[in-house]
Design a protein around this motif. Structure first.
Motif, PDB file in Angstrom:
ATOM      1  N   THR A  47     122.791   9.853   0.502  1.00  0.00           N
ATOM      2  CA  THR A  47     123.164   9.191  -0.980  1.00  0.00           C
ATOM      3  C   THR A  47     122.872   9.615  -2.103  1.00  0.00           C
ATOM      4  N   HIS A  48     122.838   9.078  -3.269  1.00  0.00           N
ATOM      5  CA  HIS A  48     122.484   9.330  -4.735  1.00  0.00           C
ATOM      6  C   HIS A  48     121.049  10.221  -4.792  1.00  0.00           C
TER       7      HIS A  48
ATOM      8  N   GLU B  48     113.978   8.354   1.303  1.00  0.00           N
ATOM      9  CA  GLU B  48     115.719   8.398   0.351  1.00  0.00           C
ATOM     10  C   GLU B  48     116.693   8.742   1.287  1.00  0.00           C
TER      11      GLU B  48
ATOM     12  N   CYS C 102     123.904  15.528   2.307  1.00  0.00           N
ATOM     13  CA  CYS C 102     123.933  14.979   1.305  1.00  0.00           C
ATOM     14  C   CYS C 102     124.793  15.687  -0.537  1.00  0.00           C
TER      15      CYS C 102
END
Length: 158
Positions: free
Chosen positions: A109-110, A105, A127
């Motif tokens: 990003t979410h 990830e 984040c």
């Protein structure tokens, strides 16, 4: 002569951490209203000294519950996110898929923010600032300046 006074009770209680929750003095509507989700997350993520204990507690209490049996923002996660991250939760037709993390990830990003929150990892500035930028964009507010730090962003929404 023997001491006959009482000994104070100093035993640690299982849920003593709840006395330190940042949300204690905030109305519950903030955590239940979808329009106030960002404010609720800010309280949990940026201000709460016992978010780790809260996360562990909610994981235990909600384990195996469906999305419809969960409420509001808790430990910085919405009820839908907690449902999607709980592998033991039942899935009904129309429910969003289970989220799994594989370590790829990308910060900012979410999905990376959710990984940090669910796994109780430190939330890096990339984040958090990505979350703030997305929320501002969704609310139609001006985007933050490129040189603005994550702490500036937290203060701006606090």
């Amino acid at each position: 002569m023997a001491y006959i006074g009482s000994v104070p009770d100093t035993a640690v209680r299982r849920l003593d951490w709840m006395d330190q929750m940042a949300c204690r003095d905030v109305g519950p509507a903030v955590f239940e209203d979808d329009d106030q989700e960002h404010e609720a997350r800010t309280i949990c993520i940026a201000r709460c000294p016992v978010r780790s204990q809260c996360l562990a507690h909610v994981k235990t209490v909600e384990r195996g519950l469906h999305r419809d049996q969960r409420d509001g923002v808790v430990a910085g996660l919405t009820y839908t996110e907690r449902h999607r991250l709980d592998a033991a939760a039942p899935r009904h037709q129309g429910d969003a898929a289970l989220l799994k993390f594989d370590g790829t990830e990308r910060c900012g990003t979410h999905l990376a923010l959710l990984r940090h929150l669910w796994l109780d990892e430190p939330i890096d500035s990339k984040c958090w600032s990505g979350k703030v930028k997305r929320d501002r964009k969704n609310r139609g507010a001006a985007a933050p300046e490129d040189g603005e730090s994550a702490s500036d962003l937290v203060r701006a929404v606090s």
